[in-house]
Design an enzyme around this catalytic site. Structure first.
Site, mmCIF file in Angstrom:
data_model
loop_
_atom_site.group_PDB
_atom_site.id
_atom_site.type_symbol
_atom_site.label_atom_id
_atom_site.label_comp_id
_atom_site.label_asym_id
_atom_site.label_seq_id
_atom_site.Cartn_x
_atom_site.Cartn_y
_atom_site.Cartn_z
ATOM 1 N N SER A 1 -26.870 -13.350 -9.998
ATOM 2 C CA SER A 1 -25.697 -13.265 -9.097
ATOM 3 C C SER A 1 -24.593 -12.530 -9.242
ATOM 4 O O SER A 1 -24.749 -11.471 -8.759
ATOM 5 C CB SER A 1 -25.438 -14.936 -9.263
ATOM 6 O OG SER A 1 -24.843 -15.402 -10.613
ATOM 7 N N ASP B 1 -26.318 1.052 -6.012
ATOM 8 C CA ASP B 1 -26.097 1.834 -4.758
ATOM 9 C C ASP B 1 -25.084 3.026 -4.485
ATOM 10 O O ASP B 1 -25.379 3.812 -3.748
ATOM 11 C CB ASP B 1 -25.839 0.706 -3.626
ATOM 12 C CG ASP B 1 -27.215 -0.081 -3.467
ATOM 13 O OD1 ASP B 1 -28.325 0.047 -4.307
ATOM 14 O OD2 ASP B 1 -27.054 -0.991 -2.422
ATOM 15 N N LYS C 1 -30.629 -13.908 -7.281
ATOM 16 C CA LYS C 1 -29.769 -14.893 -6.868
ATOM 17 C C LYS C 1 -28.794 -14.094 -5.794
ATOM 18 O O LYS C 1 -27.889 -13.594 -6.257
ATOM 19 C CB LYS C 1 -29.433 -15.764 -7.688
ATOM 20 C CG LYS C 1 -28.523 -16.801 -7.150
ATOM 21 C CD LYS C 1 -28.140 -17.956 -8.138
ATOM 22 C CE LYS C 1 -27.198 -18.900 -7.535
ATOM 23 N NZ LYS C 1 -25.995 -18.415 -6.834
#
Length: 444
Positions: free
Chosen positions: A320, A331, A345
């Site tokens: 999470s 990214d 999650k």
């Protein structure tokens, strides 16, 4: 706050989630309630039942409620008579199971109190970390936490806890001892300690203790000065502790960083965004989408505390909020990610306190990484996948002091990558102002 990477006892994410916080004031009764209904249900177990239904009805991320007739669920719930709160709690849990969402869950008052204690990043106690020593089979102090009653009283690592308020700790588990040691702020506790063959009785007054979720130290790896930071959960104090760690290590002239998120079950969404901004000057961090399709983009805001090379360590228990941070760094090509596939999650919860002291966590949104990737049930794939063998896992579990050393294969691989400087430097993106999070938007 230079400390080792020893493990300490934490509540498990599967039971109560990772770190979250109580919400701001919420409406406990939906607009559909009439005054007569409110009067009829006031102080009745049915009141909590319908409050839970109302909150799910107004906030749950899936407007189709897992293909359930949610109005019929309410009718069924209110058609029953509940002789006790416990009976009502059973009915609530059965109704929530129809959503097939393990993260939308009801907590009785004891569970909710445990949750809020954890997510606040504070406990009321004396401020020690302890373990059951494998050799002596005795409860042993690992550390007295900074500015705690224990540290002020002179409790040291290695002290054996022989009795708590006169109760022998022989064959006592760590969790049971923790329950005895914790208590209301301002109350007194007596410990009998064993030290160098002598017994010492100490009276201490319990206080609010900030639980350290960040540990860090400077490591000399060949000709590199590496700042090693381990983040165990995203509690309410995690971001300020992370900032202190980075500033301290910057002052020690490190030339690269390793951020260890292995075993981190998650925490506050806001904390993950704040910590991402300490490593990123520009770029997206996370995008959330709620039931109405509303998108909220959280971005970096030129507040990075360092631009030095960074490696992030993850595993299957990095979940999470850990995945939000890892996804943002990966990214944006800000870090090289080393380890194994993360948990997967990608859901956001809101947490509400109910009048009887119980609580409800409701899934309110889905999140995506800056590149728009949905990691739910998939996780994040590391740039460098490195599985530990069963023998290596056993060695690290039985010798936590080896974590974050050259005897830790994933850490060693991260150091090798940093030494080769084989990953991209942070990209330069247009600056965007971050959108603010609501107080009850949480990730755990």
């Amino acid at each position: 706050m230079n400390s080792s990477a020893k493990n300490h006892s934490l509540l498990q994410v599967a039971m109560i989630g990772g770190a979250i916080a109580t919400t701001a004031t919420v409406s406990l009764f939906g607009p559909a309630w009439t005054r007569s209904v409110r009067a009829a249900l006031q102080d009745s177990p049915k009141a909590v039942v319908d409050q839970v239904w109302q909150l799910v009805n107004s906030e749950y991320v899936d407007g189709k409620f897992n293909q359930q007739d949610w109005l019929a669920v309410r009718k069924n719930l209110l058609s029953k008579e509940y002789s006790s709160k416990e009976e009502a709690y059973v009915a609530i849990r059965e109704a929530l199971q129809k959503l097939n969402d393990p993260y939308t869950r009801f907590m009785d008052p004891q569970q909710f109190e445990a949750l809020t204690n954890q997510t606040s990043g504070e406990v009321s106690g004396i401020g020690i970390r302890m373990e059951l020593n494998e050799t002596t089979k005795r409860l042993t102090v690992l550390e007295a936490i900074e500015n705690s009653p224990a540290l002020k009283a002179g409790i040291k690592a290695g002290d054996e806890i022989l009795a708590i308020d006169g109760k022998s700790t022989q064959q006592m588990k760590v969790d049971d001892a923790s329950k005895l040691i914790r208590g209301k702020e301002g109350t007194v506790i007596t410990l009998r300690l064993g030290r160098s063959g002598n017994n010492i009785d100490l009276k201490l007054t319990r206080a609010k203790i900030e639980v350290p979720t960040v540990t860090y130290n400077l490591k000399q790896e060949g000709n590199r000065r590496v700042g090693y930071i381990r983040l165990r959960e995203f509690s309410a104090h995690a971001s300020e502790q992370m900032a202190r760690a980075i500033r301290k290590l910057n002052g020690q002239k490190v030339d690269s960083y390793v951020l260890d998120l292995r075993g981190n079950p998650g925490g506050l969404l806001q904390a993950s965004v704040e910590i991402a901004r300490m490593w990123l000057d520009d770029g997206g961090i996370v995008r959330t989408v709620n039931r109405q399709g509303f998108n909220e983009d959280m971005k970096a805001n030129r507040t990075a505390l360092t631009k030095l090379p960074l490696a992030v360590l993850v595993d299957g228990n990095s979940a999470s909020a850990s995945e939000i941070l890892t996804g943002a760094l990966k990214d944006n090509k800000r870090a090289v990610v080393v380890g194994t596939q993360t948990f997967g999650k990608a859901l956001v919860q809101s947490v509400h306190e109910l009048p009887d002291g119980s609580g409800l966590a409701v899934t309110i949104a889905h999140y995506y990484t800056p590149k728009g990737t949905d990691i739910n049930h998939k996780g994040i794939t590391p740039d460098i996948k490195l599985e530990l063998t069963e023998a290596q896992e056993r060695q690290l579990a039985s010798n936590p002091q080896l974590i974050g050393t050259q005897n830790d294969p994933q850490y060693a691989r991260a150091i090798a990558v940093l030494s080769n400087n084989t990953f991209a430097t942070p990209p330069i993106n247009p600056t965007n102002q971050p959108m603010r999070l609501g107080a009850n938007e949480l990730k755990f």
